[in-house]
Scaffold this motif. Structure first.
Motif, PDB file in Angstrom:
ATOM      1  N   ILE A  96      -9.584  32.371 -27.940  1.00 37.26           N
ATOM      2  CA  ILE A  96     -11.202  32.637 -27.497  1.00 37.26           C
ATOM      3  C   ILE A  96     -12.008  33.129 -28.303  1.00 37.26           C
ATOM      4  CG2 ILE A  96     -12.549  33.747 -25.564  1.00 37.26           C
ATOM      5  CD1 ILE A  96     -10.401  31.705 -24.476  1.00 37.26           C
ATOM      6  N   ARG A  97     -13.052  32.512 -28.707  1.00 36.05           N
ATOM      7  CA  ARG A  97     -13.916  32.727 -29.683  1.00 36.05           C
ATOM      8  C   ARG A  97     -15.333  32.825 -29.165  1.00 36.05           C
ATOM      9  NH1 ARG A  97     -11.870  31.146 -34.930  1.00 36.05           N
ATOM     10  NH2 ARG A  97      -9.710  31.322 -34.507  1.00 36.05           N
ATOM     11  N   PRO A  98     -16.240  33.577 -29.754  1.00 34.54           N
ATOM     12  CA  PRO A  98     -17.637  33.772 -29.391  1.00 34.54           C
ATOM     13  C   PRO A  98     -18.170  32.360 -28.912  1.00 34.54           C
ATOM     14  CG  PRO A  98     -17.143  35.057 -31.267  1.00 34.54           C
ATOM     15  CD  PRO A  98     -16.024  34.148 -31.000  1.00 34.54           C
ATOM     16  N   GLY A  99     -17.984  31.286 -29.749  1.00 34.12           N
ATOM     17  CA  GLY A  99     -18.724  30.266 -29.589  1.00 34.12           C
ATOM     18  C   GLY A  99     -18.074  29.325 -28.439  1.00 34.12           C
ATOM     19  N   GLY A 100     -16.651  29.914 -27.981  1.00 35.16           N
ATOM     20  CA  GLY A 100     -16.004  29.403 -26.953  1.00 35.16           C
ATOM     21  C   GLY A 100     -14.533  29.033 -27.144  1.00 35.16           C
ATOM     22  N   PRO A 101     -13.878  28.501 -26.136  1.00 34.98           N
ATOM     23  CA  PRO A 101     -12.315  28.323 -26.472  1.00 34.98           C
ATOM     24  C   PRO A 101     -11.989  27.345 -27.376  1.00 34.98           C
ATOM     25  CG  PRO A 101     -12.758  27.664 -24.241  1.00 34.98           C
ATOM     26  CD  PRO A 101     -14.129  28.180 -24.816  1.00 34.98           C
ATOM     27  N   VAL A 102     -10.993  27.515 -28.270  1.00 37.12           N
ATOM     28  CA  VAL A 102     -10.367  26.458 -29.115  1.00 37.12           C
ATOM     29  C   VAL A 102      -8.838  26.403 -28.811  1.00 37.12           C
ATOM     30  CG1 VAL A 102     -12.118  26.246 -30.835  1.00 37.12           C
ATOM     31  CG2 VAL A 102     -10.114  27.466 -31.075  1.00 37.12           C
ATOM     32  N   VAL A 103      -8.155  25.367 -29.039  1.00 39.04           N
ATOM     33  CA  VAL A 103      -6.861  25.391 -29.065  1.00 39.04           C
ATOM     34  C   VAL A 103      -6.423  25.475 -30.485  1.00 39.04           C
ATOM     35  CG1 VAL A 103      -4.952  23.981 -28.666  1.00 39.04           C
ATOM     36  CG2 VAL A 103      -6.691  23.949 -27.014  1.00 39.04           C
ATOM     37  N   ARG A 104      -5.562  26.221 -30.798  1.00 38.25           N
ATOM     38  CA  ARG A 104      -4.809  26.540 -32.060  1.00 38.25           C
ATOM     39  C   ARG A 104      -3.394  26.139 -32.044  1.00 38.25           C
ATOM     40  NH1 ARG A 104      -2.588  31.338 -33.182  1.00 38.25           N
ATOM     41  NH2 ARG A 104      -4.226  32.437 -31.799  1.00 38.25           N
TER      42      ARG A 104
END
Length: 138
Positions: A96-104
């Motif tokens: 979860i990032r400030p710009g939105g979720p990403v998949v790592r």
């Protein structure tokens, strides 16, 4: 995407830190109610597998004419793609990032599934199954 109850915690290096309950976050992001209802209406079962991504790619995109539904469906498509990746690619996790979720991915590569979901909802390209295959190989 700003989900207040998820918080905005960051590590000392500035990277986002997942909330204490990553499974709860994964469950929340996997809901995709709009996408699931659209798929169900045309007989497609979304079972969180790569095969369901292929089935979605074959759905006639009636939503493209609806400016109100398109952004929401794009979000859901991205969340669903991320859900399939996290549930089927060993070591893949939501971040979860400030710009939105990403998949790592285990390699450290990050994949912005929400942007990909918006592209798919708007044009069908690239296909969700193609994106999955690309990520699963990484």
């Amino acid at each position: 995407m700003n989900i207040p109850f998820l918080g905005h915690r960051h590590s000392k290096t500035g990277e986002a830190v997942l909330p204490a309950d990553p499974e709860g976050v994964a469950d929340l992001l996997s809901e995709c109610e709009l996408l699931r209802s659209q798929a169900r209406a045309v007989g497609v079962r979304l079972d969180d597998t790569p095969a369901s991504l292929e089935a979605l790619d074959q759905v006639l995109p009636r939503w493209r004419d609806d400016e109100e539904i398109l952004p929401w469906l794009g979000n859901d498509a991205g969340f669903y793609l991320g859900t399939v990746i996290v549930r089927t690619v060993p070591g893949a996790v939501w971040d979860i990032r400030p710009g939105g979720p990403v998949v790592r991915l285990p390699s450290g590569r990050e994949f912005d599934v929400v942007d990909s979901g918006h592209e798919w909802a708007a044009s069908g390209v690239p296909e969700l199954s193609q994106l999955y295959a690309e990520v699963a190989e990484a």
